[in-house]
Design a protein around this motif. Structure first.
Motif, PDB file in Angstrom:
ATOM      1  N   GLN A  34       3.776 -15.304  -2.904  1.00  0.00           N
ATOM      2  CA  GLN A  34       4.200 -15.745  -1.894  1.00  0.00           C
ATOM      3  C   GLN A  34       3.439 -16.114  -0.449  1.00  0.00           C
ATOM      4  O   GLN A  34       2.255 -15.495  -0.742  1.00  0.00           O
ATOM      5  N   PRO A  35       3.822 -16.907   0.065  1.00  0.00           N
ATOM      6  CA  PRO A  35       2.423 -17.404   1.055  1.00  0.00           C
ATOM      7  C   PRO A  35       2.693 -16.578   2.271  1.00  0.00           C
ATOM      8  O   PRO A  35       1.754 -16.353   2.986  1.00  0.00           O
ATOM      9  N   ASP A  36       3.532 -15.452   2.342  1.00  0.00           N
ATOM     10  CA  ASP A  36       3.042 -14.251   3.326  1.00  0.00           C
ATOM     11  C   ASP A  36       3.019 -13.086   2.976  1.00  0.00           C
ATOM     12  O   ASP A  36       3.481 -12.106   3.449  1.00  0.00           O
ATOM     13  N   ASP A  37       2.474 -13.061   2.016  1.00  0.00           N
ATOM     14  CA  ASP A  37       2.003 -11.874   1.318  1.00  0.00           C
ATOM     15  C   ASP A  37       0.708 -11.720   2.247  1.00  0.00           C
ATOM     16  O   ASP A  37      -0.124 -12.930   2.535  1.00  0.00           O
ATOM     17  N   LEU A 155       7.100 -16.221  10.958  1.00  0.00           N
ATOM     18  CA  LEU A 155       7.065 -17.598  10.522  1.00  0.00           C
ATOM     19  C   LEU A 155       7.591 -18.327   9.316  1.00  0.00           C
ATOM     20  O   LEU A 155       8.622 -18.575   9.458  1.00  0.00           O
ATOM     21  N   TRP A 156       6.955 -17.623   7.869  1.00  0.00           N
ATOM     22  CA  TRP A 156       7.760 -17.552   6.604  1.00  0.00           C
ATOM     23  C   TRP A 156      10.067 -17.154   6.563  1.00  0.00           C
ATOM     24  O   TRP A 156       9.640 -17.535   5.415  1.00  0.00           O
ATOM     25  N   LYS A 157       9.699 -15.462   7.658  1.00  0.00           N
ATOM     26  CA  LYS A 157      11.233 -15.593   7.790  1.00  0.00           C
ATOM     27  C   LYS A 157      12.462 -16.697   7.586  1.00  0.00           C
ATOM     28  O   LYS A 157      12.893 -17.074   7.182  1.00  0.00           O
ATOM     29  N   LEU A 158      11.579 -17.461   8.404  1.00  0.00           N
ATOM     30  CA  LEU A 158      12.146 -18.126   9.074  1.00  0.00           C
ATOM     31  C   LEU A 158      12.348 -19.592   7.759  1.00  0.00           C
ATOM     32  O   LEU A 158      13.694 -20.895   7.416  1.00  0.00           O
TER      33      LEU A 158
END
Length: 236
Positions: A34-37, A155-158
């Motif tokens: 994932q991008p936020d890994d 950020l990626w959670k949003l």
């Protein structure tokens, strides 16, 4: 007509099959990551030392507006005053004193985000003064690395909450956020006017055939904090 036939030794075939299996597994892991890994690492080449500054590196930096959030209008006013401090190609291994030695918190609407999976692993973010896509945007480039991971995850959670599942997202319901990071200027094109704060930037995200909405070469990078603004405190 003669048909050419080739034979592969069983041992060699086993090696080929093993290699293909490993390649397939690696590809699957890369796609699934994932991008936020937090394990992503920056592969940036240009000004990497400046893009990967730490909180400690900025211990003596100036807190613009005493650390209070500023609007996009204030951002453009601030960066236009910084243009004169850029006297040539920015140094590769150090920030421009007085311009990039500034810590800023910007309050604006999160409009779009794109994970640079096949590039430097940054998360490219675009902010606007209003929830509408049309209008001047500014850029955040969220560097990969352990020190920046909390901000990237926030950020990626949003982005996920808005329903986006891929590496690029145009938010359907933009949300107002506060973002804190260091000021950085992108590499000015050769022979470009020194009006860096108003320069048109072609690398912005595009909706259909629309042109990039990004204004100015100045951005925040790295980014250390992303927080959603409470509804009771939102403006615009």
């Amino acid at each position: 007509m003669r048909v050419l036939q080739f034979s592969v030794a069983p041992k060699t075939m086993k090696h080929v099959i093993f290699f293909l299996m490993l390649a397939s597994m690696f590809a699957s892991l890369t796609i699934a990551q994932q991008p936020d890994d937090c394990s992503w690492e920056s592969t940036s080449k240009s000004r990497k030392a400046v893009k990967l500054r730490s909180v400690n590196d900025g211990a003596a930096y100036t807190d613009f507006n005493s650390g209070r959030p500023i609007s996009l209008e204030q951002w453009f006013a601030m960066t236009c005053k910084l243009d004169s401090l850029v006297t040539g190609k920015p140094p590769d291994d150090s920030p421009i004193t007085g311009a990039e030695t500034v810590r800023v918190t910007v309050r604006a609407y999160l409009l779009g985000a794109r994970f640079e999976r096949d590039d430097d692993h940054d998360i490219h973010v675009e902010l606007g003064a209003t929830p509408k896509w049309q209008g001047p945007h500014i850029i955040l480039e969220m560097s990969a690395g352990a020190e920046y991971c909390n901000a990237r995850q926030a950020l990626w959670k949003l982005v996920r909450r808005d329903g986006c599942k891929g590496d690029q997202c145009f938010l359907r319901k933009p949300v107002q956020i506060d973002v804190t990071g260091f000021v950085l200027i992108g590499n000015p094109p050769k022979d470009a006017p020194h009006d860096y704060c108003n320069a048109k930037v072609s690398r912005g995200m595009r909706k259909g055939n629309e042109e990039s909405q990004v204004r100015g070469l100045w951005r925040l990078q790295p980014v250390f904090s992303v927080t959603e603004v409470p509804k009771t405190s939102r403006s615009g």
